[in-house]
Design a protein around this motif. Structure first.
Motif, PDB file in Angstrom:
ATOM      1  N   UNK A 153      41.769  89.466  16.816  1.00  0.00           N
ATOM      2  CA  UNK A 153      42.886  89.094  16.461  1.00  0.00           C
ATOM      3  C   UNK A 153      43.460  87.525  15.994  1.00  0.00           C
ATOM      4  N   UNK A 154      42.075  87.007  16.872  1.00  0.00           N
ATOM      5  CA  UNK A 154      42.697  85.130  16.630  1.00  0.00           C
ATOM      6  C   UNK A 154      43.382  84.456  17.956  1.00  0.00           C
ATOM      7  N   UNK A 155      43.986  85.659  18.548  1.00  0.00           N
ATOM      8  CA  UNK A 155      44.393  85.508  20.546  1.00  0.00           C
ATOM      9  C   UNK A 155      43.424  84.979  21.201  1.00  0.00           C
ATOM     10  N   UNK A 156      44.345  83.604  21.739  1.00  0.00           N
ATOM     11  CA  UNK A 156      43.471  83.194  22.714  1.00  0.00           C
ATOM     12  C   UNK A 156      43.581  83.991  24.301  1.00  0.00           C
ATOM     13  N   UNK A 157      43.587  84.043  25.150  1.00  0.00           N
ATOM     14  CA  UNK A 157      43.609  84.082  25.759  1.00  0.00           C
ATOM     15  C   UNK A 157      42.996  83.991  27.391  1.00  0.00           C
ATOM     16  N   UNK A 158      43.859  83.716  28.617  1.00  0.00           N
ATOM     17  CA  UNK A 158      42.408  83.221  29.567  1.00  0.00           C
ATOM     18  C   UNK A 158      42.923  84.241  31.108  1.00  0.00           C
ATOM     19  N   UNK A 159      41.933  84.537  32.350  1.00  0.00           N
ATOM     20  CA  UNK A 159      41.746  84.813  32.934  1.00  0.00           C
ATOM     21  C   UNK A 159      40.932  84.244  33.869  1.00  0.00           C
ATOM     22  N   UNK A 160      41.077  84.759  35.292  1.00  0.00           N
ATOM     23  CA  UNK A 160      40.088  83.706  36.358  1.00  0.00           C
ATOM     24  C   UNK A 160      39.839  84.530  37.089  1.00  0.00           C
ATOM     25  N   UNK A 161      38.195  84.646  37.610  1.00  0.00           N
ATOM     26  CA  UNK A 161      37.463  85.405  37.847  1.00  0.00           C
ATOM     27  C   UNK A 161      36.647  84.559  39.447  1.00  0.00           C
ATOM     28  N   UNK A 162      36.297  85.112  40.092  1.00  0.00           N
ATOM     29  CA  UNK A 162      35.419  84.516  41.343  1.00  0.00           C
ATOM     30  C   UNK A 162      34.669  84.351  41.348  1.00  0.00           C
ATOM     31  N   UNK A 163      33.596  84.419  40.293  1.00  0.00           N
ATOM     32  CA  UNK A 163      32.264  84.457  39.810  1.00  0.00           C
ATOM     33  C   UNK A 163      32.507  84.280  38.086  1.00  0.00           C
ATOM     34  N   UNK A 164      30.899  83.675  38.173  1.00  0.00           N
ATOM     35  CA  UNK A 164      30.895  83.638  36.412  1.00  0.00           C
ATOM     36  C   UNK A 164      28.731  83.857  36.439  1.00  0.00           C
ATOM     37  N   UNK A 165      28.780  85.297  35.696  1.00  0.00           N
ATOM     38  CA  UNK A 165      27.059  85.459  35.193  1.00  0.00           C
ATOM     39  C   UNK A 165      26.957  85.355  34.144  1.00  0.00           C
ATOM     40  N   UNK A 166      26.499  84.423  33.588  1.00  0.00           N
ATOM     41  CA  UNK A 166      26.206  83.862  32.176  1.00  0.00           C
ATOM     42  C   UNK A 166      24.569  84.534  31.628  1.00  0.00           C
ATOM     43  N   UNK A 167      24.585  85.671  30.395  1.00  0.00           N
ATOM     44  CA  UNK A 167      23.458  86.545  30.522  1.00  0.00           C
ATOM     45  C   UNK A 167      23.822  86.643  28.619  1.00  0.00           C
ATOM     46  N   UNK A 168      23.506  85.557  28.343  1.00  0.00           N
ATOM     47  CA  UNK A 168      24.380  85.203  26.688  1.00  0.00           C
ATOM     48  C   UNK A 168      22.677  84.926  25.752  1.00  0.00           C
ATOM     49  N   UNK A 169      21.760  85.334  26.546  1.00  0.00           N
ATOM     50  CA  UNK A 169      20.899  85.429  25.614  1.00  0.00           C
ATOM     51  C   UNK A 169      19.930  84.234  25.430  1.00  0.00           C
ATOM     52  N   UNK A 170      18.793  84.201  24.908  1.00  0.00           N
ATOM     53  CA  UNK A 170      18.180  82.658  24.525  1.00  0.00           C
ATOM     54  C   UNK A 170      17.408  82.774  22.930  1.00  0.00           C
ATOM     55  N   UNK A 171      18.451  83.787  22.135  1.00  0.00           N
ATOM     56  CA  UNK A 171      16.816  84.031  20.426  1.00  0.00           C
ATOM     57  C   UNK A 171      17.888  83.402  19.852  1.00  0.00           C
ATOM     58  N   UNK A 172      19.028  82.927  19.913  1.00  0.00           N
ATOM     59  CA  UNK A 172      20.445  82.418  18.876  1.00  0.00           C
ATOM     60  C   UNK A 172      20.171  81.462  18.322  1.00  0.00           C
ATOM     61  N   UNK A 173      20.262  80.316  18.987  1.00  0.00           N
ATOM     62  CA  UNK A 173      19.921  78.608  19.098  1.00  0.00           C
ATOM     63  C   UNK A 173      18.273  77.792  18.161  1.00  0.00           C
ATOM     64  N   UNK A 174      17.956  78.135  17.406  1.00  0.00           N
ATOM     65  CA  UNK A 174      16.807  77.653  16.802  1.00  0.00           C
ATOM     66  C   UNK A 174      15.890  76.540  17.194  1.00  0.00           C
ATOM     67  N   UNK A 175      15.250  76.153  17.610  1.00  0.00           N
ATOM     68  CA  UNK A 175      14.754  74.633  17.586  1.00  0.00           C
ATOM     69  C   UNK A 175      13.764  74.344  16.335  1.00  0.00           C
TER      70      UNK A 175
END
Length: 458
Positions: A153-175
């Motif tokens: 709906x466009x609303x922006x929220x924030x939250x805090x965490x102890x840790x972050x694991x990045x798993x966004x994949x590698x097949x979206x931004x072309x070279x």
């Protein structure tokens, strides 16, 4: 290494992305006792395995204002690895009954998505996912990781965490390849990210740049559709052209030297061809526009670093980690072991080396790559080193080493692919290895699911 000195810990962990990597990591974290939230911008799990017939407004994928399509699947895509290798260790990718299932050993992309959905349902992963939430900022503040995310709906929220694991994949931004004269060249350009079927190329002269997985598959599809196919690659992979040697419409070249405003393409061997379309099968960039580390983690010539063993940035470990960066490896077993390592480190079950030791290891790794002549953009390529890396992870996590049949099947599949580019998915000669695989799978499957083993050679 096992950590016997610290008390077990349960942490609040954000996983970014609910593709194959994200859902496997979420399971590992949950099993370790962590509280997990998975952020997923789309409305379902699966990531790049969710097929879309749509393509981006810029087919080359370089315009930052283009409409974005996450998936890079083409309509006919089948796996280039057998299903025995693809599943996580205790939840094998078995054939299943059903009119919408694909029991083939090398199934189509829909079957892989079905497996991921089965996995998510089996382990309750969807309950952890916040669908329709796009992460727009990740940063460390006062020892915690602050995540800002935008809802549907466009609303922006924030939250805090102890840790972050990045798993966004590698097949979206072309070279894309850099080609002298391309700004004045009048033909079409498209990246394989936006390739869906061969029909738009009917009757055209096409140059395919790159001859790895997507390049080989797409070149095969274009045969009999395109007027001519010219394959440009850095290494002379003539063994892959055995099936095409009698096809007059297919030619192999070194890379493009230049292109010209009259439509000509000049290759480095001096060959000149008038071309309608240049199709870039040139891979993808690692891209983390949401991540703010004050320059600690950078992407330089497609090297994400510095990262200890492709996962932990020494200065920010263990609060920040990346899962799924290595390529030319078997993805889901890799995600499982990397995820187990991250989960064990966060719970204090596994101890990391000191930050200084990790950074020294990274520097030694980079020096070894440079000494071997491997270019920086291949930093995360495993290839022949994949078994050693997987076994290092397994030993570090206290898991058994991966079975020998997995290594042998991976090698046998590659040999068969090189020899039989058109038919390797349907004709193979490693039935004994397949038998060993299903014997192993029987340890993890119920009688009902094991009954489907009769499909293994379909």
């Amino acid at each position: 290494m096992p950590n016997s000195q610290s008390q077990p810990a349960s942490r609040y962990v954000a996983v970014i992305g609910a593709g194959a990597g994200g859902i496997v990591v979420a399971r590992e974290l949950s099993r370790e006792g962590h509280r997990v939230v998975v952020f997923e911008r789309n409305s379902q799990i699966g990531g790049t395995w969710v097929y879309s017939p749509e393509i981006e407004s810029d087919p080359l994928g370089v315009n930052p204002d283009r409409t974005r399509i996450h998936s890079s699947l083409y309509k006919s895509l089948r796996t280039n690895l057998p299903r025995e290798l693809m599943g996580v260790r205790d939840y094998p990718f078995l054939p299943r009954e059903g009119g919408d299932r694909d029991p083939r050993r090398f199934p189509g992309h829909r079957e892989v998505l079905k497996y991921l959905e089965d996995f998510a349902n089996e382990f309750g992963i969807c309950e952890l996912v916040r669908f329709g939430t796009e992460v727009v900022f990740v940063g460390l503040e006062l020892g915690k990781w602050r995540i800002r995310f935008r809802c549907e709906n466009g609303a922006v929220h924030e939250e805090t965490f102890d840790a972050v694991v990045v798993c966004v994949g590698n097949f979206t931004q072309p070279r894309v390849a850099e080609i002298p004269g391309i700004d004045e060249w009048p033909g079409e350009q498209i990246h394989s990210h936006n390739y869906r079927s061969p029909e738009p190329f009917r009757g055209k002269v096409v140059v395919v740049i790159g001859y790895s997985s997507s390049g080989t598959d797409i070149s095969q599809e274009l045969i009999g559709v395109a007027k001519e196919i010219h394959i440009a690659c850095k290494s002379a992979k003539t063994e892959l052209l055995d099936t095409q040697s009698s096809i007059n419409s297919v030619s192999l070249h070194p890379m493009i030297e230049s292109v010209h405003k009259d439509g000509r393409v000049v290759f480095q061997d001096g060959c000149i061809v008038s071309v309608d379309v240049i199709l870039h099968c040139t891979g993808y960039k690692y891209d983390y526009p949401f991540l703010e580390t004050n320059g600690i983690v950078t992407v330089n010539e497609n090297r994400v670093g510095p990262l200890y063993k492709h996962v932990f940035p020494p200065a920010l470990a263990p609060g920040l980690s990346f899962v799924g960066l290595p390529f030319k490896a078997v993805p889901l077993p890799l995600f499982e072991l990397q995820g187990n390592w991250v989960a064990g480190v966060l719970s204090n079950r596994i101890a990391l080396p000191s930050k200084e030791e990790m950074l020294a290891d990274v520097r030694a790794f980079y020096a070894a790559l440079e000494a071997s002549g491997k270019p920086k953009h291949l930093t995360h390529e495993l290839g022949d080193s994949s078994p050693a890396y997987m076994n290092w992870l397994a030993a570090t996590c206290g898991r058994p080493a991966y079975e020998e049949w997995r290594r042998e099947m991976y090698i046998a599949t590659n040999i068969n692919r090189l020899a039989n580019l058109e038919s390797f998915r349907d004709v193979w000669h490693d039935d004994e290895l397949s038998r060993q695989a299903y014997e192993e799978f029987s340890k993890f499957t119920t009688n009902e699911r094991s009954q489907n083993n009769s499909h293994m050679n379909i």
